[in-house]
Design an enzyme around this catalytic site. Sequence first.
Site, mmCIF file in Angstrom:
data_model
loop_
_atom_site.group_PDB
_atom_site.id
_atom_site.type_symbol
_atom_site.label_atom_id
_atom_site.label_comp_id
_atom_site.label_asym_id
_atom_site.label_seq_id
_atom_site.Cartn_x
_atom_site.Cartn_y
_atom_site.Cartn_z
ATOM 1 N N ASP A 70 3.048 2.446 2.585
ATOM 2 C CA ASP A 70 3.439 2.759 3.734
ATOM 3 C C ASP A 70 3.415 1.800 4.868
ATOM 4 O O ASP A 70 2.081 0.953 4.925
ATOM 5 C CB ASP A 70 2.546 4.080 4.500
ATOM 6 C CG ASP A 70 2.908 5.301 3.682
ATOM 7 O OD1 ASP A 70 4.087 5.678 3.680
ATOM 8 O OD2 ASP A 70 2.019 5.769 3.308
ATOM 9 N N CYS A 85 0.534 10.092 7.945
ATOM 10 C CA CYS A 85 1.794 9.466 8.430
ATOM 11 C C CYS A 85 1.695 9.643 9.845
ATOM 12 O O CYS A 85 2.083 8.635 10.604
ATOM 13 C CB CYS A 85 2.838 10.157 7.948
ATOM 14 S SG CYS A 85 3.000 9.968 6.093
ATOM 15 N N CYS A 113 7.382 7.259 2.996
ATOM 16 C CA CYS A 113 7.982 8.502 2.329
ATOM 17 C C CYS A 113 8.696 9.246 3.558
ATOM 18 O O CYS A 113 8.767 8.761 4.642
ATOM 19 C CB CYS A 113 6.955 9.495 2.049
ATOM 20 S SG CYS A 113 5.638 10.081 3.277
ATOM 21 N N CYS A 120 0.733 -1.024 0.011
ATOM 22 C CA CYS A 120 -0.028 0.031 0.172
ATOM 23 C C CYS A 120 0.793 1.276 0.093
ATOM 24 O O CYS A 120 0.327 2.230 0.104
ATOM 25 C CB CYS A 120 -0.831 -0.101 1.168
ATOM 26 S SG CYS A 120 -2.206 -1.523 1.213
#
Length: 305
Positions: A37, A106, A62, A35
Amino acid sequence: MWNYTDKVKEHFFNPKNAGALDEANAVGEVGSITCGDALKLMMKVNPDNQVIEDAKFQTFGCGSAIASSSALTEMIIGKTVDEALAVTNRDIAEYLGGLPPEKMHCSVMGAEALRAAIANFKGEEWVDDHEEGELVCKCFGIDAAMIERAVTVNSLTTLEEVTHYTKAGGSCQTCHEKIEEVLEAVLAKTGALAPPKPHAPGTVGLDAIKPLAPKAEAAPAKLTNVQRMQKIMVAIEELRPQIQRDGGDVELVDIDGKDIYVRLTGACSGCSQSAGTMMGVQAKLVEALGEFVRVKPASLLPVGA
């Protein structure tokens, strides 16, 4: 480019506590590499006083995901398990000085990994919110319950905002219509068609804003078909100069209930950012009409229409 704070850059270029922790007795894993992450949080907890003596992480994602994970470990070392459980994704983002709207998920991933690790230490079963209800976004494993929670708690009103908070619809885009159906159902239930309240700087994530209070004012009078069409045409005409400055253009093709078909031309035709342009048109029309509508490319018009 997104505007990253110096603290985000510091934790990205020089992450703290990265790597494996062999002595870990509390492990939480969330996300999926497929996916885009994934985070594995490992903690060494003193069983006598339940103080987190050490914490490390392994992240696939990221720069914001790495920075959020790094910040989380720094925040929880030295805390008791109960103190750490009070840490929210908002705390993580504020520790970093804020995150771009597109990267809010995140910090949410970090908070979820922390709850999963604490549940693991306590011998409890941790249930991922993303696995409840009907699966809407298969690319990122996001279900209807997750989207409903994000929309309700954060006063979201557009597909773009839902994507920022949950990542749903951020890949192949085939689930956009399903996401909009969930969004429309929540907005109809809460009456939250007004623009969302501005977020305080640095406050992001699913727990940043309290749910909207019920509206006291009377609902606006329903538009006639002619008034509705006029508002749509005016809104699109107001958008055209902005799009034309980028070498493109937009024209209204047809209206079918809540489905509004437009055609992008010039530089916007086939542009990699055309989906974002369509979202901008939709947001403008939702604001102008005071109702939820779907903006679709003219190529999706039913055959014979």
